[in-house]
Design a protein around this motif. Structure first.
Motif, PDB file in Angstrom:
ATOM      1  N   SER A 124       0.845  -1.431  -0.134  1.00  0.00           N
ATOM      2  CA  SER A 124      -0.013  -0.027   0.090  1.00  0.00           C
ATOM      3  C   SER A 124       0.735   1.114  -0.070  1.00  0.00           C
ATOM      4  CB  SER A 124      -0.840   0.040   1.261  1.00  0.00           C
ATOM      5  OG  SER A 124      -1.842  -1.134   0.992  1.00  0.00           O
ATOM      6  N   LYS A 125       1.794   1.263   0.795  1.00  0.00           N
ATOM      7  CA  LYS A 125       3.062   2.434   0.649  1.00  0.00           C
ATOM      8  C   LYS A 125       3.534   2.542  -0.622  1.00  0.00           C
ATOM      9  CE  LYS A 125       3.791   2.068   5.705  1.00  0.00           C
ATOM     10  NZ  LYS A 125       4.744   1.780   6.740  1.00  0.00           N
ATOM     11  N   LYS A 126       3.735   1.542  -1.304  1.00  0.00           N
ATOM     12  CA  LYS A 126       4.193   1.918  -2.722  1.00  0.00           C
ATOM     13  C   LYS A 126       3.409   1.966  -3.691  1.00  0.00           C
ATOM     14  CE  LYS A 126       8.152  -1.557  -1.935  1.00  0.00           C
ATOM     15  NZ  LYS A 126       8.603  -2.892  -2.097  1.00  0.00           N
ATOM     16  N   GLY A 127       2.107   2.003  -3.349  1.00  0.00           N
ATOM     17  CA  GLY A 127       0.884   2.473  -4.318  1.00  0.00           C
ATOM     18  C   GLY A 127       0.466   1.116  -4.977  1.00  0.00           C
ATOM     19  N   THR A 128       1.016  -0.003  -4.582  1.00  0.00           N
ATOM     20  CA  THR A 128       0.611  -1.294  -5.574  1.00  0.00           C
ATOM     21  C   THR A 128      -0.568  -2.073  -4.781  1.00  0.00           C
ATOM     22  OG1 THR A 128       2.241  -2.441  -4.492  1.00  0.00           O
ATOM     23  CG2 THR A 128       2.747  -1.556  -6.654  1.00  0.00           C
ATOM     24  N   GLY A 129      -1.059  -1.765  -3.668  1.00  0.00           N
ATOM     25  CA  GLY A 129      -1.974  -2.437  -2.723  1.00  0.00           C
ATOM     26  C   GLY A 129      -3.415  -2.201  -3.516  1.00  0.00           C
TER      27      GLY A 129
END
Length: 106
Positions: A99-104
């Motif tokens: 989620s922090k990498k924006g892939t969640g």
């Protein structure tokens, strides 16, 4: 969704207590075997304990086996709860990292 809480330390304590009970059951058939009639009060009490011990021997083996099984079950339950908790925590950490990498996924 319900909250499941397991006190695995308490479950392990229960398992250890069952193990102590199991050993007590398998080590002594007659709870008064080391006591004399003088120590117990009179020979009628000794006779009562002897009768109890005879009957106890019949059922003790089955009961001890059941106690040992319950001790094993409680120990394994605590291990399973801990493993599930660790696996869930790891999965949540992985999801947080994604989620922090924006892939969640939402």
């Amino acid at each position: 969704m319900s909250d499941l809480k397991a006190d695995t330390q308490r479950i392990r304590e229960c398992s250890r207590a069952l193990q102590r009970i199991y050993h007590s059951f398998t080590e002594r058939a007659n709870p008064a075997e080391d006591f004399s009639a003088t120590e117990l009060g009179n020979h009628h009490i000794v006779d009562a304990f002897d009768a109890f011990a005879s009957n106890w021997k019949i059922h003790r083996k089955d009961l001890a086996a059941q106690i040992k099984t319950l001790g094993t079950i409680t120990w394994e339950a605590a291990k399973s709860y801990d493993a599930i908790d660790a696996d869930l925590a790891a999965a949540l950490r992985r999801q947080d990292a994604k989620s922090k990498k924006g892939t969640g996924h939402a």
